[in-house]
Design an enzyme around this catalytic site. Sequence first.
Site, PDB file in Angstrom:
ATOM      1  N   ARG A  16       0.829  -1.226   0.000  1.00 22.16           N
ATOM      2  CA  ARG A  16       0.000   0.000   0.000  1.00 22.16           C
ATOM      3  C   ARG A  16       0.860   1.272   0.000  1.00 22.16           C
ATOM      4  NH1 ARG A  16      -2.259  -3.726  -0.956  1.00 22.16           N
ATOM      5  NH2 ARG A  16      -4.040  -4.704   0.060  1.00 22.16           N
ATOM      6  N   GLU A  59      -4.010   3.515   6.280  1.00 22.36           N
ATOM      7  CA  GLU A  59      -3.870   3.252   4.844  1.00 22.36           C
ATOM      8  C   GLU A  59      -4.535   4.397   4.077  1.00 22.36           C
ATOM      9  OE1 GLU A  59      -5.127  -0.682   3.543  1.00 22.36           O
ATOM     10  OE2 GLU A  59      -5.983   0.199   1.725  1.00 22.36           O
ATOM     11  N   SER A  75     -10.542  -0.527   4.236  1.00 20.14           N
ATOM     12  CA  SER A  75      -9.709  -0.669   5.436  1.00 20.14           C
ATOM     13  C   SER A  75      -9.034   0.656   5.766  1.00 20.14           C
ATOM     14  CB  SER A  75      -8.637  -1.735   5.208  1.00 20.14           C
ATOM     15  OG  SER A  75      -9.253  -2.996   5.111  1.00 20.14           O
TER      16      SER A  75
HETATM   17  C1  LIG Z   1     -15.612  -0.733   0.218  1.00 20.35           C
HETATM   18  C2  LIG Z   1     -14.151  -0.531  -0.074  1.00 20.35           C
HETATM   19  C3  LIG Z   1     -13.335  -1.647  -0.216  1.00 20.35           C
HETATM   20  C4  LIG Z   1     -11.964  -1.474  -0.490  1.00 20.35           C
HETATM   21  N1  LIG Z   1     -11.190  -2.585  -0.631  1.00 20.35           N
HETATM   22  C5  LIG Z   1      -9.873  -2.444  -0.940  1.00 20.35           C
HETATM   23  C6  LIG Z   1      -9.038  -3.593  -1.127  1.00 20.35           C
HETATM   24  O1  LIG Z   1      -9.471  -4.737  -1.048  1.00 20.35           O
HETATM   25  N2  LIG Z   1      -7.725  -3.384  -1.404  1.00 20.35           N
HETATM   26  C7  LIG Z   1      -7.194  -2.143  -1.525  1.00 20.35           C
HETATM   27  O2  LIG Z   1      -6.000  -2.030  -1.793  1.00 20.35           O
HETATM   28  N3  LIG Z   1      -7.955  -1.045  -1.342  1.00 20.35           N
HETATM   29  C8  LIG Z   1      -9.276  -1.158  -1.061  1.00 20.35           C
HETATM   30  N4  LIG Z   1     -10.058  -0.048  -0.864  1.00 20.35           N
HETATM   31  C9  LIG Z   1      -9.425   1.292  -0.907  1.00 20.35           C
HETATM   32  C10 LIG Z   1      -9.416   1.960  -2.284  1.00 20.35           C
HETATM   33  O3  LIG Z   1     -10.458   1.474  -3.118  1.00 20.35           O
HETATM   34  C11 LIG Z   1      -8.081   1.780  -3.008  1.00 20.35           C
HETATM   35  O4  LIG Z   1      -7.019   2.332  -2.266  1.00 20.35           O
HETATM   36  C12 LIG Z   1      -8.090   2.396  -4.392  1.00 20.35           C
HETATM   37  O5  LIG Z   1      -6.912   2.039  -5.075  1.00 20.35           O
HETATM   38  C13 LIG Z   1      -8.199   3.926  -4.381  1.00 20.35           C
HETATM   39  O6  LIG Z   1      -8.485   4.333  -5.713  1.00 20.35           O
HETATM   40  P1  LIG Z   1      -9.214   5.729  -5.988  1.00 20.35           P
HETATM   41  O7  LIG Z   1      -9.255   5.919  -7.457  1.00 20.35           O
HETATM   42  O8  LIG Z   1     -10.525   5.789  -5.295  1.00 20.35           O
HETATM   43  O9  LIG Z   1      -8.171   6.727  -5.336  1.00 20.35           O
HETATM   44  P2  LIG Z   1      -8.440   8.012  -4.389  1.00 20.35           P
HETATM   45  O10 LIG Z   1      -9.093   7.559  -3.118  1.00 20.35           O
HETATM   46  O11 LIG Z   1      -9.161   9.027  -5.213  1.00 20.35           O
HETATM   47  O12 LIG Z   1      -6.953   8.442  -4.117  1.00 20.35           O
HETATM   48  C14 LIG Z   1      -6.112   7.645  -3.312  1.00 20.35           C
HETATM   49  C15 LIG Z   1      -4.675   8.183  -3.408  1.00 20.35           C
HETATM   50  O13 LIG Z   1      -4.219   7.992  -4.740  1.00 20.35           O
HETATM   51  C16 LIG Z   1      -3.818   9.247  -5.296  1.00 20.35           C
HETATM   52  N5  LIG Z   1      -4.148   9.223  -6.717  1.00 20.35           N
HETATM   53  C17 LIG Z   1      -5.367   9.013  -7.278  1.00 20.35           C
HETATM   54  N6  LIG Z   1      -5.274   9.027  -8.618  1.00 20.35           N
HETATM   55  C18 LIG Z   1      -3.966   9.262  -8.912  1.00 20.35           C
HETATM   56  C19 LIG Z   1      -3.232   9.397 -10.133  1.00 20.35           C
HETATM   57  N7  LIG Z   1      -3.833   9.304 -11.325  1.00 20.35           N
HETATM   58  N8  LIG Z   1      -1.897   9.613 -10.059  1.00 20.35           N
HETATM   59  C20 LIG Z   1      -1.278   9.703  -8.863  1.00 20.35           C
HETATM   60  N9  LIG Z   1      -1.922   9.607  -7.680  1.00 20.35           N
HETATM   61  C21 LIG Z   1      -3.258   9.372  -7.704  1.00 20.35           C
HETATM   62  C22 LIG Z   1      -4.593  10.293  -4.528  1.00 20.35           C
HETATM   63  O14 LIG Z   1      -3.966  11.567  -4.569  1.00 20.35           O
HETATM   64  C23 LIG Z   1      -4.580   9.679  -3.140  1.00 20.35           C
HETATM   65  O15 LIG Z   1      -3.353   9.940  -2.488  1.00 20.35           O
HETATM   66  C24 LIG Z   1     -11.419  -0.175  -0.613  1.00 20.35           C
HETATM   67  C25 LIG Z   1     -12.266   0.942  -0.479  1.00 20.35           C
HETATM   68  C26 LIG Z   1     -13.611   0.769  -0.226  1.00 20.35           C
HETATM   69  C27 LIG Z   1     -14.501   1.990  -0.109  1.00 20.35           C
END
Ligand SMILES: Cc1cc2nc3c(=O)[nH]c(=O)nc-3n(C[C@H](O)[C@H](O)[C@H](O)COP(=O)(O)OP(=O)(O)OC[C@H]3O[C@@H](n4cnc5c(N)ncnc54)[C@H](O)[C@@H]3O)c2cc1C
Length: 304
Positions: A171, A290, A220
């Site tokens: 992560r 995280e 998480s």
């Molecule tokens: C119900 C639920 C279940 C989940 N299960 C998991 C799981 O099983 N495993 C897991 O790893 N995560 C899980 N997550 C967390 C989350 O979905 C992941 O971390 C996911 O990768 C975040 O993607 P996002 O596009 O929503 O990023 P955001 O939440 O929008 O951003 C997260 C971070 O990434 C950065 N970021 C976003 N886009 C870019 C880009 N294009 N370039 C550079 N930086 C960027 C942002 O600035 C921020 O620091 C879960 C979340 C929820 C709500």
Amino acid sequence: MVAEHPPLLRGKLRRNESMARHVSWRVGGPARTYYEPADIDDLVVFLQQLSPDEPLLWLGLGSNMLVRDGGIAGTVIATGGALMDLERIDALTVRAGAGVACNKVARFCAGLDLVGGEFLAGIPGTMGGALAMNAGAFGGETWPLVRRVETIDRHGVRRWHEPGDFQVAYREVRGPAGEWFVAVELHLQSGDGAASLARVKELLERRNQTQPIGLPSCGSVFRNPPGDHAARLIEACGLKGACHGGACVSTKHANFIINGGDASAADIEELIVRVAETVERVHGIHLYPEVRIVGDAAPGGVQP
Ligand SMILES: Cc1cc2nc3c(=O)[nH]c(=O)nc-3n(C[C@H](O)[C@H](O)[C@H](O)COP(=O)(O)OP(=O)(O)OC[C@H]3O[C@@H](n4cnc5c(N)ncnc54)[C@H](O)[C@@H]3O)c2cc1C
């Protein structure tokens, strides 16, 4: 800041945009400027017009982000509805824009009889977010699939990088400073697409049984410490169901914090601090979030 009527922009530009509308916890104050580019060329134009000292925050689907109640004193660049290209570029390689939902990538690959990306189906974010977080589930992680990534810097300059240009851990991803992801090439294996889709279905069912899917959360909250699970440690402290204001530790999965409907970002952050302090006191283990906590406390509010 960008000029009030910047020329040539084709994306959506908003001022004082509530971030609660764009993150899965449904809390958070306004972004001073919010920009959703129309496509990559439009993003380049937008970045070229930005003043060099404008703070930038990249946003995917906001599924791992806690935006504080005072909002973001800068510009949020939202890729979730943009950078949506998804195509097969050779026998085993799929190219995805940073804004494509991980779930879509998993199904797209399976539809091409390309396997290895099934775990992505359970990650409710974009590929950009998955790259930034090295998102993973059920034994799979994002970066082992990466052949190369395309980035952009604040001047709109695009570059390709190999995985070796990044330090990738659980992560956590560190790479060239001041660059953000705009696309990725994923290397898959040839396999049975129907079996891959069946695996996707099975993983989503397992997830539904163990996690409070459908309620506003960020998944998480804490990283798992080495050799243990944050959820186990939190549950052992008797914190399941513990609330602060409108935020509660899920009764289904102790590493999830749920917005019951009227939580503020401060409620969630204070509960995060309380959970971490309790786990440290009881187990002597420090939990690291995280989830990414960004922005300013509300005026007069306290930042724990
Ligand atoms: C119900 C639920 C279940 C989940 N299960 C998991 C799981 O099983 N495993 C897991 O790893 N995560 C899980 N997550 C967390 C989350 O979905 C992941 O971390 C996911 O990768 C975040 O993607 P996002 O596009 O929503 O990023 P955001 O939440 O929008 O951003 C997260 C971070 O990434 C950065 N970021 C976003 N886009 C870019 C880009 N294009 N370039 C550079 N930086 C960027 C942002 O600035 C921020 O620091 C879960 C979340 C929820 C709500």
